[in-house]
Design a protein around this motif. Sequence first.
Motif, mmCIF file in Angstrom:
data_model
loop_
_atom_site.group_PDB
_atom_site.id
_atom_site.type_symbol
_atom_site.label_atom_id
_atom_site.label_comp_id
_atom_site.label_asym_id
_atom_site.label_seq_id
_atom_site.Cartn_x
_atom_site.Cartn_y
_atom_site.Cartn_z
ATOM 1 N N ARG A 91 0.806 -1.209 0.000
ATOM 2 C CA ARG A 91 0.000 0.000 0.000
ATOM 3 C C ARG A 91 0.849 1.274 0.000
ATOM 4 O O ARG A 91 1.879 1.362 0.639
ATOM 5 C CB ARG A 91 -0.912 0.006 1.239
ATOM 6 C CG ARG A 91 -2.039 0.972 1.139
ATOM 7 C CD ARG A 91 -3.382 0.405 0.666
ATOM 8 N NE ARG A 91 -4.158 -0.287 1.658
ATOM 9 C CZ ARG A 91 -4.190 -1.619 1.849
ATOM 10 N NH1 ARG A 91 -3.412 -2.409 1.155
ATOM 11 N NH2 ARG A 91 -4.975 -2.159 2.739
ATOM 12 N N ARG B 262 -1.359 13.966 -4.387
ATOM 13 C CA ARG B 262 -2.556 14.778 -4.627
ATOM 14 C C ARG B 262 -2.202 16.264 -4.692
ATOM 15 O O ARG B 262 -2.666 16.991 -5.588
ATOM 16 C CB ARG B 262 -3.571 14.540 -3.498
ATOM 17 C CG ARG B 262 -4.195 13.168 -3.515
ATOM 18 C CD ARG B 262 -5.655 13.165 -3.942
ATOM 19 N NE ARG B 262 -6.627 13.294 -2.914
ATOM 20 C CZ ARG B 262 -6.708 12.603 -1.786
ATOM 21 N NH1 ARG B 262 -5.808 11.725 -1.481
ATOM 22 N NH2 ARG B 262 -7.677 12.797 -0.971
ATOM 23 N N ILE C 252 -0.317 17.037 -7.938
ATOM 24 C CA ILE C 252 -1.202 17.022 -9.101
ATOM 25 C C ILE C 252 -1.999 18.330 -9.172
ATOM 26 O O ILE C 252 -2.173 18.912 -10.237
ATOM 27 C CB ILE C 252 -2.142 15.795 -9.048
ATOM 28 C CG1 ILE C 252 -1.329 14.511 -9.253
ATOM 29 C CG2 ILE C 252 -3.250 15.894 -10.097
ATOM 30 C CD1 ILE C 252 -2.084 13.223 -8.963
ATOM 31 N N VAL D 151 -0.719 13.260 -15.926
ATOM 32 C CA VAL D 151 -1.857 13.105 -15.021
ATOM 33 C C VAL D 151 -2.825 14.266 -15.191
ATOM 34 O O VAL D 151 -4.040 14.081 -15.324
ATOM 35 C CB VAL D 151 -1.396 13.029 -13.552
ATOM 36 C CG1 VAL D 151 -2.585 12.895 -12.622
ATOM 37 C CG2 VAL D 151 -0.440 11.864 -13.346
ATOM 38 N N VAL E 299 -6.774 14.157 -16.248
ATOM 39 C CA VAL E 299 -7.835 14.729 -15.416
ATOM 40 C C VAL E 299 -8.682 15.699 -16.236
ATOM 41 O O VAL E 299 -9.920 15.645 -16.207
ATOM 42 C CB VAL E 299 -7.237 15.464 -14.191
ATOM 43 C CG1 VAL E 299 -8.301 16.274 -13.471
ATOM 44 C CG2 VAL E 299 -6.597 14.457 -13.238
ATOM 45 N N GLN F 76 -10.896 13.974 -18.722
ATOM 46 C CA GLN F 76 -12.027 13.337 -18.051
ATOM 47 C C GLN F 76 -13.075 14.373 -17.625
ATOM 48 O O GLN F 76 -14.279 14.142 -17.735
ATOM 49 C CB GLN F 76 -11.511 12.560 -16.838
ATOM 50 C CG GLN F 76 -12.546 11.710 -16.127
ATOM 51 C CD GLN F 76 -13.045 10.553 -16.987
ATOM 52 O OE1 GLN F 76 -12.460 10.246 -18.015
ATOM 53 N NE2 GLN F 76 -14.137 9.940 -16.570
ATOM 54 N N VAL G 244 -3.974 1.915 -3.299
ATOM 55 C CA VAL G 244 -4.912 2.734 -2.519
ATOM 56 C C VAL G 244 -6.273 2.030 -2.519
ATOM 57 O O VAL G 244 -6.630 1.380 -3.493
ATOM 58 C CB VAL G 244 -5.066 4.176 -3.077
ATOM 59 C CG1 VAL G 244 -3.815 4.990 -2.851
ATOM 60 C CG2 VAL G 244 -5.406 4.147 -4.558
ATOM 61 N N CYS H 73 -10.881 11.917 -1.882
ATOM 62 C CA CYS H 73 -10.695 12.970 -2.871
ATOM 63 C C CYS H 73 -12.049 13.619 -3.157
ATOM 64 O O CYS H 73 -13.092 12.988 -2.985
ATOM 65 C CB CYS H 73 -10.074 12.409 -4.151
ATOM 66 S SG CYS H 73 -11.004 11.054 -4.868
ATOM 67 N N THR I 167 -12.922 12.173 -11.408
ATOM 68 C CA THR I 167 -11.874 12.953 -12.071
ATOM 69 C C THR I 167 -10.598 13.010 -11.229
ATOM 70 O O THR I 167 -9.831 13.963 -11.311
ATOM 71 C CB THR I 167 -12.349 14.387 -12.365
ATOM 72 O OG1 THR I 167 -12.686 15.014 -11.120
ATOM 73 C CG2 THR I 167 -13.565 14.389 -13.265
ATOM 74 N N CYS I 168 -10.406 12.000 -10.399
ATOM 75 C CA CYS I 168 -9.225 11.964 -9.517
ATOM 76 C C CYS I 168 -8.040 11.364 -10.267
ATOM 77 O O CYS I 168 -8.028 10.187 -10.628
ATOM 78 C CB CYS I 168 -9.530 11.143 -8.273
ATOM 79 S SG CYS I 168 -8.087 10.886 -7.221
ATOM 80 N N GLY I 169 -7.031 12.197 -10.501
ATOM 81 C CA GLY I 169 -5.871 11.780 -11.278
ATOM 82 C C GLY I 169 -5.090 10.671 -10.590
ATOM 83 O O GLY I 169 -4.607 9.734 -11.232
ATOM 84 N N LEU I 170 -4.982 10.778 -9.290
ATOM 85 C CA LEU I 170 -4.243 9.761 -8.545
ATOM 86 C C LEU I 170 -4.899 8.404 -8.732
ATOM 87 O O LEU I 170 -4.234 7.392 -8.949
ATOM 88 C CB LEU I 170 -4.224 10.130 -7.055
ATOM 89 C CG LEU I 170 -3.434 9.178 -6.172
ATOM 90 C CD1 LEU I 170 -1.979 9.134 -6.583
ATOM 91 C CD2 LEU I 170 -3.551 9.569 -4.712
ATOM 92 N N MET J 278 -6.747 7.375 -11.186
ATOM 93 C CA MET J 278 -6.545 6.851 -12.540
ATOM 94 C C MET J 278 -5.212 6.122 -12.653
ATOM 95 O O MET J 278 -5.136 5.018 -13.193
ATOM 96 C CB MET J 278 -6.555 7.998 -13.562
ATOM 97 C CG MET J 278 -7.885 8.730 -13.674
ATOM 98 S SD MET J 278 -7.764 10.094 -14.882
ATOM 99 C CE MET J 278 -9.155 11.119 -14.381
ATOM 100 N N VAL J 279 -4.168 6.760 -12.143
ATOM 101 C CA VAL J 279 -2.849 6.140 -12.259
ATOM 102 C C VAL J 279 -2.744 4.893 -11.386
ATOM 103 O O VAL J 279 -2.218 3.870 -11.808
ATOM 104 C CB VAL J 279 -1.747 7.148 -11.862
ATOM 105 C CG1 VAL J 279 -0.386 6.484 -11.947
ATOM 106 C CG2 VAL J 279 -1.788 8.357 -12.766
ATOM 107 N N MET J 280 -3.266 4.989 -10.170
ATOM 108 C CA MET J 280 -3.151 3.847 -9.261
ATOM 109 C C MET J 280 -3.971 2.655 -9.753
ATOM 110 O O MET J 280 -3.640 1.520 -9.470
ATOM 111 C CB MET J 280 -3.573 4.248 -7.840
ATOM 112 C CG MET J 280 -2.558 5.153 -7.171
ATOM 113 S SD MET J 280 -0.903 4.376 -7.098
ATOM 114 C CE MET J 280 0.164 5.812 -7.108
#
Lengths: 151, 151
Positions: free
Chosen positions: A2, A12, A15, A137, A141, A144, B93, B106, B111-114, B116-118
């Motif tokens: 994790r 966060r 970004i 990223v 975003v 989207q 996550v 979030c 629309t959370c970029g983190l 999407m990547v995770m």
Amino acid sequence: MRLSKRGEYGLRAMILLATPDPQGRAVMLQIREISERENIPVKFLEQILLALKNAGLLHSKMGVGGGYYLAKPAREITLGQIIRILDGPIAPVKCVSQVAYEPCGCPDEATCGLRMVMFDVRAAMTNILDKTSLEDVSQRVQAQRALLNRE
Amino acid sequence: MRLSKRGEYGLRAMILLATPDPQGRAVMLQIREISERENIPVKFLEQILLALKNAGLLHSKMGVGGGYYLAKPAREITLGQIIRILDGPIAPVKCVSQVAYEPCGCPDEATCGLRMVMFDVRAAMTNILDKTSLEDVSQRVQAQRALLNRE
DNA sequence: TACAAAGTCTATAGTATAAATAGACTTTTG
DNA sequence: CAAAAGTCTATTTATACTATAGACTTTGTA
């Protein structure tokens, strides 16, 4: 396997700082504002941003009207860099880490099956994290958002 | 982004149990023997093997001449299964976990970029861990041993 | 120049999780 | 029945994560 809160909050914040304003200009944000927008404890965030600053990824302006902003173009900052600064090496076991190698106690490293697989896992993770920039990223975003008509 | 000792020890033990003897037969090993061969604290290993047994991946024989052995062919046990039993969900996550989803705080998940990547990182990890069986690992180990002439 | 707004820095407290240890119990074989 | 082996649960110990506190420095502006 994790990501820590520290890493999550840092990503966060970064970004957010990488997302240009409506006029397309780079933004400068104050700790408090980031904290409120992302639901991050302000004092914890303070430490995180400071660490990112000391590592050369952020610049800051003190005093009235100050804040944080990216030290270089979003294009040149990868998620892997950020995670390593905040959470340390990405490798799932130390014996496959490039920068922080340590033996993991198996009788023979050359024929350790766990190591072989974890080597691949590490590669798969860094293949994404070291190749994805803040710009990537931020663009995802925004794409989207446009798709969902949310501004 | 680290595998716990619990997960590491469990994987090492399972790989050992999946490696056939020189006659090509499945092996049964005692806790003590695994512990000594892999440098794992015996009492800790005890708990780990018990958990894997209760999850249906191992069978055991009590009493004199007893021990642990795989509950099914090595082909049918993946590293992902083992890790989930011992360490919980693999997702970096919680908000990208398939089985243990939880919101991560979030402002807007869509629309959370983190996220999407995770999501991609999780996919890359499970793509390896859920597709690699104990048999795959055992074969890689034996191939490597042959290459190095180590028996 | 004084004050308020902002970042800087270090220490410490609190909490959760991981890692390990302990010990009493059950099953099986000879 | 005794010894060898796994079973089970509780407890301890260590470590790392998360968060909070507070005193300090810098800067703009009234």
